[in-house]
Design an enzyme around this catalytic site. Structure first.
Site, PDB file in Angstrom:
ATOM      1  N   CYS A   2       0.821  -1.212   0.000  1.00  0.00           N
ATOM      2  CA  CYS A   2       0.000   0.000   0.000  1.00  0.00           C
ATOM      3  C   CYS A   2       0.855   1.262   0.000  1.00  0.00           C
ATOM      4  O   CYS A   2       1.979   1.264   0.496  1.00  0.00           O
ATOM      5  CB  CYS A   2      -0.882   0.024   1.243  1.00  0.00           C
ATOM      6  SG  CYS A   2      -1.857  -1.466   1.429  1.00  0.00           S
ATOM      7  N   ARG A  27       4.855   0.799  -6.000  1.00  0.00           N
ATOM      8  CA  ARG A  27       4.774  -0.102  -4.849  1.00  0.00           C
ATOM      9  C   ARG A  27       3.791  -1.250  -5.112  1.00  0.00           C
ATOM     10  O   ARG A  27       3.806  -2.235  -4.381  1.00  0.00           O
ATOM     11  CB  ARG A  27       4.335   0.675  -3.594  1.00  0.00           C
ATOM     12  CG  ARG A  27       5.335   1.730  -3.172  1.00  0.00           C
ATOM     13  CD  ARG A  27       4.753   2.632  -2.102  1.00  0.00           C
ATOM     14  NE  ARG A  27       4.551   1.917  -0.862  1.00  0.00           N
ATOM     15  CZ  ARG A  27       5.476   1.729   0.060  1.00  0.00           C
ATOM     16  NH1 ARG A  27       6.689   2.192  -0.129  1.00  0.00           N
ATOM     17  NH2 ARG A  27       5.205   1.072   1.170  1.00  0.00           N
ATOM     18  N   TRP A  74      -2.985  -2.553  -1.721  1.00  0.00           N
ATOM     19  CA  TRP A  74      -2.548  -3.856  -2.227  1.00  0.00           C
ATOM     20  C   TRP A  74      -3.211  -4.868  -1.290  1.00  0.00           C
ATOM     21  O   TRP A  74      -2.852  -4.967  -0.118  1.00  0.00           O
ATOM     22  CB  TRP A  74      -1.024  -3.935  -2.169  1.00  0.00           C
ATOM     23  CG  TRP A  74      -0.431  -5.145  -2.812  1.00  0.00           C
ATOM     24  CD1 TRP A  74      -0.235  -5.345  -4.154  1.00  0.00           C
ATOM     25  CD2 TRP A  74       0.081  -6.302  -2.155  1.00  0.00           C
ATOM     26  NE1 TRP A  74       0.362  -6.562  -4.354  1.00  0.00           N
ATOM     27  CE2 TRP A  74       0.570  -7.172  -3.152  1.00  0.00           C
ATOM     28  CE3 TRP A  74       0.184  -6.697  -0.812  1.00  0.00           C
ATOM     29  CZ2 TRP A  74       1.132  -8.405  -2.849  1.00  0.00           C
ATOM     30  CZ3 TRP A  74       0.751  -7.918  -0.519  1.00  0.00           C
ATOM     31  CH2 TRP A  74       1.218  -8.759  -1.541  1.00  0.00           C
ATOM     32  N   ASN A 100      -1.167   1.166   5.849  1.00  0.00           N
ATOM     33  CA  ASN A 100      -0.279   0.182   5.208  1.00  0.00           C
ATOM     34  C   ASN A 100       0.198  -0.747   6.317  1.00  0.00           C
ATOM     35  O   ASN A 100       0.641  -0.273   7.363  1.00  0.00           O
ATOM     36  CB  ASN A 100       0.908   0.910   4.552  1.00  0.00           C
ATOM     37  CG  ASN A 100       1.951  -0.061   4.033  1.00  0.00           C
ATOM     38  OD1 ASN A 100       1.668  -1.235   3.779  1.00  0.00           O
ATOM     39  ND2 ASN A 100       3.169   0.427   3.873  1.00  0.00           N
ATOM     40  N   GLY A 101       0.120  -2.061   6.084  1.00  0.00           N
ATOM     41  CA  GLY A 101       0.538  -3.019   7.114  1.00  0.00           C
ATOM     42  C   GLY A 101      -0.603  -3.969   7.437  1.00  0.00           C
ATOM     43  O   GLY A 101      -1.557  -4.084   6.660  1.00  0.00           O
ATOM     44  N   GLU A 484      18.817 -14.923 -10.967  1.00  0.00           N
ATOM     45  CA  GLU A 484      18.311 -13.548 -11.097  1.00  0.00           C
ATOM     46  C   GLU A 484      17.768 -13.297 -12.520  1.00  0.00           C
ATOM     47  O   GLU A 484      16.752 -12.622 -12.687  1.00  0.00           O
ATOM     48  CB  GLU A 484      19.429 -12.564 -10.734  1.00  0.00           C
ATOM     49  CG  GLU A 484      19.099 -11.093 -10.932  1.00  0.00           C
ATOM     50  CD  GLU A 484      17.906 -10.592 -10.131  1.00  0.00           C
ATOM     51  OE1 GLU A 484      17.402 -11.308  -9.247  1.00  0.00           O
ATOM     52  OE2 GLU A 484      17.431  -9.478 -10.439  1.00  0.00           O
ATOM     53  N   LYS A 488      13.992 -12.096 -13.181  1.00  0.00           N
ATOM     54  CA  LYS A 488      13.624 -10.890 -13.958  1.00  0.00           C
ATOM     55  C   LYS A 488      12.616 -11.263 -15.025  1.00  0.00           C
ATOM     56  O   LYS A 488      11.631 -10.564 -15.230  1.00  0.00           O
ATOM     57  CB  LYS A 488      14.860 -10.275 -14.633  1.00  0.00           C
ATOM     58  CG  LYS A 488      15.756  -9.465 -13.759  1.00  0.00           C
ATOM     59  CD  LYS A 488      15.226  -8.118 -13.339  1.00  0.00           C
ATOM     60  CE  LYS A 488      14.544  -8.113 -12.030  1.00  0.00           C
ATOM     61  NZ  LYS A 488      15.106  -8.377 -10.807  1.00  0.00           N
ATOM     62  N   GLU A 491       9.188 -12.060 -13.514  1.00  0.00           N
ATOM     63  CA  GLU A 491       8.557 -10.874 -12.911  1.00  0.00           C
ATOM     64  C   GLU A 491       7.886  -9.983 -13.955  1.00  0.00           C
ATOM     65  O   GLU A 491       6.776  -9.502 -13.737  1.00  0.00           O
ATOM     66  CB  GLU A 491       9.613 -10.007 -12.211  1.00  0.00           C
ATOM     67  CG  GLU A 491       9.986 -10.481 -10.832  1.00  0.00           C
ATOM     68  CD  GLU A 491      10.924  -9.497 -10.151  1.00  0.00           C
ATOM     69  OE1 GLU A 491      11.972  -9.165 -10.751  1.00  0.00           O
ATOM     70  OE2 GLU A 491      10.618  -9.082  -9.037  1.00  0.00           O
ATOM     71  N   HIS A 507      20.539 -34.122 -12.844  1.00  0.00           N
ATOM     72  CA  HIS A 507      19.870 -34.721 -11.680  1.00  0.00           C
ATOM     73  C   HIS A 507      18.360 -34.519 -11.725  1.00  0.00           C
ATOM     74  O   HIS A 507      17.685 -34.688 -10.712  1.00  0.00           O
ATOM     75  CB  HIS A 507      20.460 -34.143 -10.389  1.00  0.00           C
ATOM     76  CG  HIS A 507      21.926 -34.399 -10.273  1.00  0.00           C
ATOM     77  ND1 HIS A 507      22.442 -35.654 -10.039  1.00  0.00           N
ATOM     78  CD2 HIS A 507      22.996 -33.579 -10.417  1.00  0.00           C
ATOM     79  CE1 HIS A 507      23.761 -35.592 -10.026  1.00  0.00           C
ATOM     80  NE2 HIS A 507      24.119 -34.338 -10.251  1.00  0.00           N
ATOM     81  N   LYS A 608       6.891  -3.026  -4.798  1.00  0.00           N
ATOM     82  CA  LYS A 608       8.297  -2.623  -4.737  1.00  0.00           C
ATOM     83  C   LYS A 608       8.865  -2.819  -3.349  1.00  0.00           C
ATOM     84  O   LYS A 608      10.037  -3.097  -3.164  1.00  0.00           O
ATOM     85  CB  LYS A 608       8.403  -1.152  -5.142  1.00  0.00           C
ATOM     86  CG  LYS A 608       9.828  -0.621  -5.219  1.00  0.00           C
ATOM     87  CD  LYS A 608      10.537  -1.216  -6.398  1.00  0.00           C
ATOM     88  CE  LYS A 608      11.983  -0.779  -6.500  1.00  0.00           C
ATOM     89  NZ  LYS A 608      12.726  -1.649  -7.430  1.00  0.00           N
TER      90      LYS A 608
HETATM   91  C1  AGP Z   1      13.073  -7.508  -7.336  1.00  0.00           C
HETATM   92  O1  AGP Z   1      13.004  -7.449  -8.726  1.00  0.00           O
HETATM   93  C2  AGP Z   1      11.897  -8.055  -6.698  1.00  0.00           C
HETATM   94  N1  AGP Z   1      10.733  -7.319  -7.008  1.00  0.00           N
HETATM   95  C3  AGP Z   1      11.959  -8.594  -5.290  1.00  0.00           C
HETATM   96  O2  AGP Z   1      12.421  -9.889  -5.401  1.00  0.00           O
HETATM   97  C4  AGP Z   1      12.824  -7.857  -4.259  1.00  0.00           C
HETATM   98  O3  AGP Z   1      14.172  -8.006  -4.585  1.00  0.00           O
HETATM   99  C5  AGP Z   1      12.554  -8.420  -2.847  1.00  0.00           C
HETATM  100  O4  AGP Z   1      11.214  -8.219  -2.529  1.00  0.00           O
HETATM  101  C6  AGP Z   1      13.440  -7.782  -1.793  1.00  0.00           C
HETATM  102  O5  AGP Z   1      13.218  -6.425  -1.702  1.00  0.00           O
HETATM  103  P1  AGP Z   1      14.230  -5.463  -0.971  1.00  0.00           P
HETATM  104  O6  AGP Z   1      15.501  -5.434  -1.764  1.00  0.00           O
HETATM  105  O7  AGP Z   1      13.529  -4.137  -0.953  1.00  0.00           O
HETATM  106  O8  AGP Z   1      14.471  -6.011   0.401  1.00  0.00           O
END
Ligand code: AGP
Length: 613
Positions: A2, A27, A74, A100-101, A484, A488, A491, A507, A608
């Site tokens: 949020c 976010r 959210w 938020n929370g 990674e 990406k 995501e 394996h 985010k």
């Molecule tokens: C990154 O592309 C992601 N959206 C996500 O994995 C992110 O890295 C993870 O939530 C950790 O966030 P932070 O670096 O703000 O702790």
């Protein structure tokens, strides 16, 4: 997660709230709403979907006035719907709240309030807060601030709150416990926001609220009290970011802009932490390197992309220092009975500094006496304030939800840290340090070369983007790069993608190989046997008609006989090659997403800053 914005001042609140909420879109959210006070009454508008839907609604049924609060939600408790969207009101519509929370004991509070006559409209945990404040006002609280304080004493969990009430129609109240919230100070106007970029350009300084703070923003100024009612003074910190920094600078998306910012970000880090005579000396680093000599081990903990940075950090620290290093996902570590003591250093990695799991892991480790070091991109964030020492990655605001420049800055931070620690412990010699620094200095230029080849990468992405799945393989330093790269891709393009250690293929996952599945093999040249092993793994795929896309070092003739497509990158030292290689994979994911027509900066379901567990 949020997003919250609040405004106190003489201007119309709604346009400012919408502007702030737009800047918090990164976010992640699924509905939005605003509330303002006009002629002593609260007016609310809400909508599901994007902010443009809320704007349409406001266009058809305008509300005007000030002060005001706004929110992007959210969903956690209750589906995304107008009823569940914030702000939420008490029964008499005298109090509006954005949150938020998670209020963990909301069911218990709701039952108590319902038994005394409160009527609830939504399925949210948030709605208990305005009802609770109203209850306290009706049951002896001497004023609104006192009612808010008493209400929050009963709430368990995490919250950042913005509160508006007809009881004090000129003010916005803010409270923070475990979720980020700042107070911005402008020219005869005040704001609250989840993050500084939301209000950049209108404020000169910022107060970072601490857990437990309740702030009252009025035209006359800002006051803060603690949960026991005591008044505290919180210093305002000048804002050094400018509004331009949060804009797209001509790129079609923030993510593409941020991918292109990486050479500059890394050069800045090198300039800051490497002396002209090529020695690493960590500036403003408050963990004495001598203390690191006394450590038994290092444990790196983080989530998502930051976890992949931590995996790289482990392999690098092990290779350049004699330290024993392990990694764990923060969400697992916090519930593990890990054997820790004051001779363990916990390194947390986070771009936002607000990730709930990472914060909880660090707090758990601190309780067991460990020293804590944060590698973080957000000055003033909770993680930086709670850690013993901080390495700031200084990548600037990252707006695209998928992390790019924050990631390469984390890798660079580990590289600088590993060299500094290795030297301090005597694990690497002065001449080895010079060699390492020389090779590290070559990284930003190598990334520029990769960026210059983006049209070629785009063509490859265009050829392979439409399958249901893809596989990413790497070894040693580039095993985290494979993970990674796959993350990406999933995501932002929503294509299923899996990262694997190439040696693990036989394996199990080799069963997936056929003439349709694209397999991205990171096979840049290395000084050890990993390159040969990787070639063998690729041959195994080739023998099974795998569609190989190789990420290879310039002019590597071996690749032509094995791979269907090749992305060439400049030669880089093995241990620094992940910082270069990942940029090619970021672009590959980017252009796959582009071809698939997704919302690249705001991928579905993602946030985010993941401020709930
Ligand atoms: C990154 O592309 C992601 N959206 C996500 O994995 C992110 O890295 C993870 O939530 C950790 O966030 P932070 O670096 O703000 O702790």
């Amino acid at each position: 997660m949020c997003g919250i914005v609040g405004y106190v001042g003489k201007q119309e609140a709604v346009p400012l709230l919408l502007d702030g909420l737009k800047r918090l879109e990164y976010r992640g959210y699924d509905s939005a709403g605003v509330a303002i006070i006009r002629n002593g009454q609260i007016a609310v508008q809400k909508s599901t979907g994007r902010l443009s839907a809320l704007e349409d609604r406001l266009h058809r049924s305008p509300i005007s006035g000030h002060p005001g609060i706004g929110h992007t939600r959210w969903a956690t408790h209750g589906e995304p719907s107008e009823i569940n969207a914030h702000p939420h009101l008490d029964g008499k519509k005298h109090i509006a709240v954005v949150h938020n929370g998670i209020i963990e004991n909301y069911l218990e509070l709701r039952q108590k309030l319902e038994s005394t006559g409160s009527k609830f409209l939504s399925q949210t945990d948030t709605e208990v807060i305005p009802h609770l404040i109203a209850y306290e006002l009706d049951h002896g609280a001497k004023n609104l601030l006192e009612a808010i304080r008493r209400a929050l004493q009963q709430a368990r969990g995490a919250y950042a709150l913005g509160i508006l009430s007809t009881d004090n129609p000129n003010a916005v109240y803010a409270a923070r416990h475990g979720s980020p919230l700042i107070v911005g100070i402008g020219d005869e106007e005040f704001f609250i926001a989840s993050d500084v970029p939301a209000i950049l350009g209108r404020i000169q300084s910022v107060i970072y609220l601490e857990d437990g703070d309740i702030a009252c923003l009025q035209p006359s100024g800002v006051s803060v009290i603690r949960p026991d009612g005591a008044t505290v003074t919180r210093d305002a910190v000048p804002v050094t970011l400018n509004a331009e920094a949060a804009e797209r600078a001509g790129f079609e998306t923030f993510m593409l802009k941020e991918i292109h910012e990486q050479p500059r970000v890394l050069r800045n880090l090198l300039a800051r932490h490497v002396s002209p005579d090529n020695r690493v000396s960590l500036r403003d680093f408050d963990l004495p390197l001598g203390d690191i000599q006394k450590l038994d081990r290092v444990l790196i903990t983080s989530c998502g992309t930051a976890y992949h940075a931590g995996m790289y950090g482990k392999i690098l620290l092990e290779s350049l220092t004699g330290l024993a290093v392990e990694t764990d996902l923060a969400s697992e570590f916090r519930y593990r009975d890990a054997k820790l003591d004051p001779r363990t250093l916990i390194i947390s990695v986070s771009q936002s500094g607000e990730t709930a799991d990472t914060l909880a892991a660090v707090r758990a480790a601190k309780k067991r006496g460990c020293k804590t070091l944060a590698i973080c991109n957000a000055p003033g964030s909770t993680l930086t304030r709670e850690s013993d020492a901080v390495f700031f990655t200084e990548a600037g605001p990252e707006i695209g939800v998928a992390s790019t420049k924050a990631y390469t800055a984390q890798l660079m931070a580990f590289a600088l840290l590993a060299i500094a620690v290795g030297r301090a412990r005597g694990d690497i010699s002065p001449s080895e340090e010079l060699d390492l620094v020389r090779d590290l200095r070559a990284v930003p230029d190598a990334i520029v070369y990769v960026l210059d080849r983006k049209e070629h990468i785009k063509a490859i992405a265009g050829k392979h983007h439409d399958g249901p799945s893809s596989l990413y393989l790497g070894r040693k330093f580039n095993y985290p790069t494979a993970l990674e790269g796959a993350l990406k891709n999933k995501e932002i393009s929503y294509q299923h993608a899996e990262g694997y250690a190439a040696g693990e293929m036989k394996h199990g996952p080799i069963a997936l190989i056929n003439e349709y599945l694209p397999v991205i093999c990171i096979c840049t040249k290395t000084a050890d046997e990993v390159y040969e092993k990787m070639i063998s793994n690729m041959k195994e795929l080739q023998a099974r008609h795998g569609r190989i896309i190789a990420l290879a070092t310039d002019d590597d003739a071996n690749m032509r006989a094995i791979a269907e497509d090749i992305i060439y990158v400049p030669a880089a030292r093995d241990c620094f090659s992940p910082i270069v290689n990942i940029v090619a994979l970021q672009l590959l994911a980017y252009y796959a997403a582009h071809a698939r027509g997704t919302d690249i900066d705001k991928p579905r379901n993602l946030a985010k800053s993941v401020t709930v567990e």
